[in-house]
Enzyme design. Structure first.
Site, PDB file in Angstrom:
ATOM      1  CE  LYS A 123      -3.705  -2.618   2.176  1.00  0.00           C
ATOM      2  NZ  LYS A 123      -4.698  -2.845   3.339  1.00  0.00           N
ATOM      3  CG  ASP A 130     -10.069  -0.425   4.251  1.00  0.00           C
ATOM      4  OD1 ASP A 130      -9.675  -0.709   3.194  1.00  0.00           O
ATOM      5  OD2 ASP A 130      -9.117  -0.592   5.270  1.00  0.00           O
ATOM      6  CD  GLN A 168      -3.795  -4.555   6.174  1.00  0.00           C
ATOM      7  OE1 GLN A 168      -3.888  -3.598   5.729  1.00  0.00           O
ATOM      8  NE2 GLN A 168      -4.107  -5.731   5.733  1.00  0.00           N
TER       9      GLN A 168
HETATM   10  N1  GUN Z   1      -7.142  -7.151   5.639  1.00  0.00           N
HETATM   11  C1  GUN Z   1      -7.406  -8.069   4.377  1.00  0.00           C
HETATM   12  N2  GUN Z   1      -8.043  -7.186   3.634  1.00  0.00           N
HETATM   13  C2  GUN Z   1      -7.870  -5.932   4.034  1.00  0.00           C
HETATM   14  C3  GUN Z   1      -8.332  -4.723   3.413  1.00  0.00           C
HETATM   15  O1  GUN Z   1      -8.895  -4.686   2.295  1.00  0.00           O
HETATM   16  N3  GUN Z   1      -8.265  -3.477   4.181  1.00  0.00           N
HETATM   17  C4  GUN Z   1      -7.691  -3.607   5.672  1.00  0.00           C
HETATM   18  N4  GUN Z   1      -7.793  -2.702   6.331  1.00  0.00           N
HETATM   19  N5  GUN Z   1      -7.410  -5.001   5.948  1.00  0.00           N
HETATM   20  C5  GUN Z   1      -7.534  -5.942   5.345  1.00  0.00           C
END
Ligand code: GUN
Length: 281
Positions: A52, A119, A96
């Site tokens: 990211k 998100d 996350q």
């Molecule tokens: N864990 C697995 N996929 C995601 C996601 O798209 N966003 C976040 N914040 N955590 C995750």
């Protein structure tokens, strides 16, 4: 042989489009920022968070990754979120997942300002998706829809079957497919005779978390198969779909790696840029 839903190529195209939107913001003197919060040391999360940050760097989005120790308390996590909510450098905040088990995930996600929730996990944004209002849509489901549409897979009136009922993928992607006028079946670990459902699917989304779970006999000839799985087997990353066998039956198939994962990050970048564009208006 199935047509490849090439996430790598589609994401590259998306990043080029986003670069144009970044240029337009820069011309107005507007910068874009994303804060990523990682609690603990889950190895998979470390990789995702790094990817990211890399994508932010590529687009010229200011990003900070805040790493908190495994034993962080709910209060400490929410205090950090409060600070990031107030910090004008950040248009987006991402916590996350998964969080360590002692933390309350829903409460943490609710603490993020809905307008900074890139998100789409805040109940306000989830509720908007559920009720057909404009809000931030979760990155992986949004990426899946983008892939299907980019490949011109027919959706309206088609049978869509989703395996997996998570808040991150299964439920929101089912809702997006419903909004596209698919007839949607949401399957899960307690579904009786799963294959009877999957064999009817014109669009099959696998978000199970089990390596090569979807086999060729479970797939309708010509179906569009989207593989959301990221499983590590003997040091190799494989999806939830038995790719080699299913690609002979399916009409479209997304690979792992190089499929949905690439789109997820692209959509996160789009949601972050959209948050900055909203703030500018
Ligand atoms: N864990 C697995 N996929 C995601 C996601 O798209 N966003 C976040 N914040 N955590 C995750």
């Amino acid at each position: 042989m199935a047509i490849l839903l090439d996430g790598k190529a589609m994401a590259a195209q998306l990043m080029a489009d986003l670069q144009g939107r970044m240029d337009a913001l820069r011309a107005q003197g507007i910068s874009v920022g994303l804060a990523v919060v990682l609690v603990g040391d889950d190895p998979a999360s470390q990789v995702y968070v790094r990817n990211k940050a890399k994508a932010c760097q590529e687009l010229g989005i200011y990003s900070e990754t805040i790493r908190l120790p495994q034993e962080t308390t709910q209060q400490e996590l929410e205090a950090l979120i409060d600070r990031l909510n107030q910090d004008d450098r950040f248009d987006g905040i991402l916590v996350q997942l998964p969080l360590p088990r002692h933390l309350n995930e829903a409460a943490a996600l609710r603490r993020i300002l809905a307008e900074k929730d890139v998100d789409g996990f805040h109940i306000e944004n989830a509720g908007k998706l559920f009720t057909g209002q404009n809000g931030v849509v979760a990155c992986t489901p949004k990426g899946i829809l983008h892939m299907l549409k980019a490949a011109n897979v027919p959706l309206s009136g088609k049978e869509a079957v989703v395996i997996g009922r998570s808040n991150i993928v299964g439920k929101p992607v089912a809702m997006l497919l419903l909004n596209e006028n698919c007839t949607v079946t949401l399957c899960h670990s307690r579904t009786a005779d799963l294959a009877a459902h999957t064999r009817r699917a014109d669009i099959l989304v696998a978000a199970v978390g089990r390596p090569r779970f979807v086999t060729a006999d479970m797939v309708k000839p010509g179906a569009a198969v989207v593989d959301v799985g990221i499983n590590r087997v003997d040091g190799k990353v494989v999806g939830d779909v038995d790719f080699e066998a299913v690609e002979r039956v399916a009409g479209y198939i997304s690979p792992v790696p190089g499929g949905v994962g690439k789109m997820t990050i692209g959509m996160l970048m789009e949601n972050t840029i959209e948050a900055a564009e909203r703030k500018a208006r």
